[in-house]
Design a protein around this motif. Structure first.
Motif, PDB file in Angstrom:
ATOM      1  N   ARG A 183     -22.615 -17.990  28.307  1.00  0.00           N
ATOM      2  CA  ARG A 183     -22.932 -17.694  29.712  1.00  0.00           C
ATOM      3  C   ARG A 183     -22.070 -18.518  30.680  1.00  0.00           C
ATOM      4  NH1 ARG A 183     -27.012 -14.436  30.162  1.00  0.00           N
ATOM      5  NH2 ARG A 183     -28.486 -14.168  28.451  1.00  0.00           N
ATOM      6  N   PRO A 184     -20.752 -18.293  30.689  1.00  0.00           N
ATOM      7  CA  PRO A 184     -19.870 -19.100  31.548  1.00  0.00           C
ATOM      8  C   PRO A 184     -20.202 -18.923  33.022  1.00  0.00           C
ATOM      9  CG  PRO A 184     -18.608 -17.784  29.996  1.00  0.00           C
ATOM     10  CD  PRO A 184     -20.010 -17.277  29.944  1.00  0.00           C
ATOM     11  N   PHE A 185     -19.939 -19.977  33.791  1.00  0.00           N
ATOM     12  CA  PHE A 185     -20.093 -19.921  35.247  1.00  0.00           C
ATOM     13  C   PHE A 185     -18.971 -19.028  35.798  1.00  0.00           C
ATOM     14  CE2 PHE A 185     -19.133 -22.014  39.418  1.00  0.00           C
ATOM     15  CZ  PHE A 185     -20.295 -21.616  40.062  1.00  0.00           C
ATOM     16  N   LEU A 186     -17.725 -19.387  35.471  1.00  0.00           N
ATOM     17  CA  LEU A 186     -16.548 -18.564  35.779  1.00  0.00           C
ATOM     18  C   LEU A 186     -15.622 -18.654  34.572  1.00  0.00           C
ATOM     19  CD1 LEU A 186     -15.421 -19.567  39.410  1.00  0.00           C
ATOM     20  CD2 LEU A 186     -16.483 -17.419  38.750  1.00  0.00           C
ATOM     21  N   ALA A 187     -15.021 -17.541  34.175  1.00  0.00           N
ATOM     22  CA  ALA A 187     -14.138 -17.586  33.002  1.00  0.00           C
ATOM     23  C   ALA A 187     -12.925 -16.687  33.195  1.00  0.00           C
ATOM     24  CB  ALA A 187     -14.905 -17.146  31.755  1.00  0.00           C
ATOM     25  N   ILE A 188     -11.814 -17.111  32.587  1.00  0.00           N
ATOM     26  CA  ILE A 188     -10.610 -16.268  32.548  1.00  0.00           C
ATOM     27  C   ILE A 188     -10.421 -15.818  31.103  1.00  0.00           C
ATOM     28  CG2 ILE A 188      -8.130 -16.109  33.003  1.00  0.00           C
ATOM     29  CD1 ILE A 188      -8.439 -18.358  35.042  1.00  0.00           C
ATOM     30  N   ILE A 189     -10.194 -14.513  30.922  1.00  0.00           N
ATOM     31  CA  ILE A 189      -9.996 -13.943  29.586  1.00  0.00           C
ATOM     32  C   ILE A 189      -8.557 -13.432  29.520  1.00  0.00           C
ATOM     33  CG2 ILE A 189     -10.792 -12.185  27.949  1.00  0.00           C
ATOM     34  CD1 ILE A 189     -13.471 -12.158  29.625  1.00  0.00           C
ATOM     35  N   PHE A 190      -7.772 -13.994  28.596  1.00  0.00           N
ATOM     36  CA  PHE A 190      -6.348 -13.650  28.526  1.00  0.00           C
ATOM     37  C   PHE A 190      -6.058 -12.553  27.507  1.00  0.00           C
ATOM     38  CE2 PHE A 190      -5.957 -17.817  30.524  1.00  0.00           C
ATOM     39  CZ  PHE A 190      -4.976 -17.557  31.471  1.00  0.00           C
ATOM     40  N   CYS A 191      -5.272 -11.569  27.945  1.00  0.00           N
ATOM     41  CA  CYS A 191      -4.803 -10.502  27.053  1.00  0.00           C
ATOM     42  C   CYS A 191      -3.283 -10.527  27.013  1.00  0.00           C
ATOM     43  CB  CYS A 191      -5.253  -9.139  27.570  1.00  0.00           C
ATOM     44  SG  CYS A 191      -7.030  -8.925  27.475  1.00  0.00           S
ATOM     45  N   ARG A 192      -2.728  -9.958  25.931  1.00  0.00           N
ATOM     46  CA  ARG A 192      -1.277 -10.022  25.756  1.00  0.00           C
ATOM     47  C   ARG A 192      -0.534  -9.027  26.655  1.00  0.00           C
ATOM     48  NH1 ARG A 192      -0.432 -10.186  19.875  1.00  0.00           N
ATOM     49  NH2 ARG A 192      -1.042 -12.349  20.123  1.00  0.00           N
TER      50      ARG A 192
ATOM     51  N   LYS B 123     -17.856 -13.541  43.275  1.00  0.00           N
ATOM     52  CA  LYS B 123     -18.432 -12.192  43.214  1.00  0.00           C
ATOM     53  C   LYS B 123     -18.093 -11.576  41.857  1.00  0.00           C
ATOM     54  CE  LYS B 123     -18.776 -11.174  48.118  1.00  0.00           C
ATOM     55  NZ  LYS B 123     -18.008 -12.140  48.889  1.00  0.00           N
ATOM     56  N   LEU B 124     -17.031 -12.097  41.240  1.00  0.00           N
ATOM     57  CA  LEU B 124     -16.700 -11.733  39.856  1.00  0.00           C
ATOM     58  C   LEU B 124     -16.888 -12.974  39.007  1.00  0.00           C
ATOM     59  CD1 LEU B 124     -13.313  -9.801  40.275  1.00  0.00           C
ATOM     60  CD2 LEU B 124     -15.552  -8.801  39.864  1.00  0.00           C
ATOM     61  N   GLN B 125     -17.381 -12.766  37.787  1.00  0.00           N
ATOM     62  CA  GLN B 125     -17.603 -13.914  36.902  1.00  0.00           C
ATOM     63  C   GLN B 125     -16.466 -14.050  35.885  1.00  0.00           C
ATOM     64  OE1 GLN B 125     -21.374 -13.532  34.993  1.00  0.00           O
ATOM     65  NE2 GLN B 125     -21.435 -15.650  34.302  1.00  0.00           N
ATOM     66  N   TYR B 126     -15.870 -12.891  35.549  1.00  0.00           N
ATOM     67  CA  TYR B 126     -14.823 -12.884  34.520  1.00  0.00           C
ATOM     68  C   TYR B 126     -13.549 -12.260  35.072  1.00  0.00           C
ATOM     69  CZ  TYR B 126     -18.980 -13.572  31.706  1.00  0.00           C
ATOM     70  OH  TYR B 126     -20.148 -14.055  31.208  1.00  0.00           O
ATOM     71  N   LEU B 127     -12.443 -12.927  34.838  1.00  0.00           N
ATOM     72  CA  LEU B 127     -11.139 -12.408  35.261  1.00  0.00           C
ATOM     73  C   LEU B 127     -10.338 -12.108  34.000  1.00  0.00           C
ATOM     74  CD1 LEU B 127      -9.416 -11.958  37.819  1.00  0.00           C
ATOM     75  CD2 LEU B 127      -8.484 -14.248  37.485  1.00  0.00           C
ATOM     76  N   VAL B 128     -10.026 -10.834  33.776  1.00  0.00           N
ATOM     77  CA  VAL B 128      -9.238 -10.440  32.601  1.00  0.00           C
ATOM     78  C   VAL B 128      -7.776 -10.381  33.039  1.00  0.00           C
ATOM     79  CG1 VAL B 128      -8.950  -8.712  30.784  1.00  0.00           C
ATOM     80  CG2 VAL B 128     -11.207  -9.062  31.816  1.00  0.00           C
ATOM     81  N   ALA B 129      -6.957 -11.255  32.470  1.00  0.00           N
ATOM     82  CA  ALA B 129      -5.610 -11.438  33.029  1.00  0.00           C
ATOM     83  C   ALA B 129      -4.530 -11.478  31.956  1.00  0.00           C
ATOM     84  CB  ALA B 129      -5.573 -12.746  33.823  1.00  0.00           C
ATOM     85  N   THR B 130      -3.311 -11.159  32.373  1.00  0.00           N
ATOM     86  CA  THR B 130      -2.142 -11.388  31.514  1.00  0.00           C
ATOM     87  C   THR B 130      -1.547 -12.735  31.913  1.00  0.00           C
ATOM     88  OG1 THR B 130      -0.770 -10.219  33.124  1.00  0.00           O
ATOM     89  CG2 THR B 130      -1.591  -8.929  31.272  1.00  0.00           C
ATOM     90  N   ASP B 131      -0.707 -13.287  31.039  1.00  0.00           N
ATOM     91  CA  ASP B 131      -0.100 -14.601  31.308  1.00  0.00           C
ATOM     92  C   ASP B 131       0.629 -14.635  32.640  1.00  0.00           C
ATOM     93  OD1 ASP B 131      -0.616 -16.370  29.138  1.00  0.00           O
ATOM     94  OD2 ASP B 131       0.534 -15.025  27.884  1.00  0.00           O
TER      95      ASP B 131
END
Length: 369
Positions: free
Chosen positions: A240-249, A291-299
């Motif tokens: 249950r992260p407060f704010l998280a970044i999720i990295f994709c290739r 307002k967003l909890q998860y950021l799905v990002a590239t490098d």
């Protein structure tokens, strides 16, 4: 412990920093500022999050002549996000100083608006390489009087293929100038750039924790490609992260994962190179405003993201080299807070895991959720 005044920064700027809650200089600021003020060339090895932006901005402001209207300082940075972030930090510092003006120059932004601003006095330009070259070719930015040139995130410039453009830009600068190179790692190509274009540079390194990101708890979760999405969601529910970044290739994988997260009720947004500048800025604002909890990002898109309160980083796709891993996990555990970084590893990823463990000199613990 020194303070900013003892490093050579005026009391006005020191007071302004204090009002922003910045009282003690970080190690990179303490080591760099006095050397930069002597107008020496500097190679500084420091990661994002160590306070390196102020390490070059404060001395630049001290050295600018407000009575001259031409560009005196140029900062080159790999991404628009970073250019905007540095400009925002700079504008806070110069808001009470008369006749010092800055301009961010980056792609995806209305060039006419930039041209209009360039007609006014601009002494400090913060730019991405491609758009700056556009201006140089149009003759709309003159670099003949630049006295300080900063190359920020030099290793990332290399990974993104910008070094040839950077060299063209450096050829346009006066030979008599100060060059400051900031980089988290020092690949050979960055070293040779320094050898070719710098004059007896002083070497400054922030040792230990900033380079290996010791404050971050790091784990590996073993999975298969097919199970990865489910495993990620289970992990998000567990931590249950407060704010998280999720990295994709890749951009495609980021879009697909974000769609799956949203369909499953997670407050997520995506950040990658296919988004317009307006969309990127909107997503970043939503993330900063929680307002967003998860950021799905590239490098590439996540370079220079500095958001307070990021508690977790998830490597949905494992990075292929240790430098990228260090950059990614450096998004959490900032300013003395604890951070957690979790990397999902399928059997085909084992070679990359070995590269990372060797690069950070640490074996990562395996974890079951």
């Amino acid at each position: 412990m020194s303070n900013f005044t003892s490093l050579g920064i005026t009391s006005e700027l020191t007071e302004l920093l204090k009002s922003d809650g910045i009282i003690d200089p970080t190690p990179i600021q303490e080591k760099s500022i006095p050397v930069i003020l002597t107008q020496s060339d500097v190679i500084a090895q420091a990661q994002t999050g160590t306070g390196k932006t102020l390490a070059f901005l404060l001395p630049i402001i001290e050295m600018i002549d407000p009575n001259k209207s031409d560009v005196q300082a140029l900062v080159i940075t790999p991404t628009r996000e970073l250019a905007l972030q540095i400009t925002a930090e700079l504008n806070k510092l110069i808001k009470n100083i008369e006749n010092i003006h800055s301009l961010a120059v980056y792609g995806g932004q209305d060039i006419e608006g930039q041209l209009k601003k360039l007609k006014r006095n601009v002494q400090i330009v913060i730019a991405t390489p491609g758009r700056l070259l556009d201006h140089i070719r149009r003759g709309t930015i003159q670099l003949g009087n630049v006295s300080t040139f900063v190359l920020d995130e030099a290793d990332q410039m290399l990974h993104m293929g910008f070094l040839p453009e950077v060299e063209i830009i450096m050829e346009e600068l006066p030979t008599e100038r100060q060059t400051l190179l900031f980089s988290a790692t020092m690949p050979n190509e960055v070293k040779s750039l320094a050898n070719n274009y710098m004059n007896k540079p002083k070497d400054i390194r922030v040792k230990g924790k900033n380079i290996t990101v010791d404050e971050v708890k790091q784990f590996v979760i073993e999975t298969t490609d097919r199970e990865k999405q489910t495993k990620l969601m289970e992990t998000l529910d567990h931590y249950r992260p407060f704010l998280a970044i999720i990295f994709c290739r890749t951009k495609r994988r980021a879009m697909k994962l974000n769609q799956a997260l949203q369909q499953n009720g997670y407050l997520s947004g995506e950040l990658h190179g296919d988004l317009s500048q307006a969309k990127r800025e909107k997503v970043m604002k939503q993330f900063r405003d929680m307002k967003l909890q998860y950021l799905v990002a590239t490098d590439v898109a996540a370079r220079g993201i500095d958001v307070e309160g990021v508690t977790h980083v998830f490597n949905y796709d494992i990075p292929e080299e240790a430098e990228s891993y260090i950059h990614r996990i450096g998004r959490t555990g900032r300013a003395g807070g604890d951070g957690i970084a979790i990397t999902f590893v399928a059997s085909k990823d084992s070679q990359y895991l070995k590269i990372i463990e060797k690069g950070i000199n640490k074996k990562l613990n395996r974890k079951e959720i």
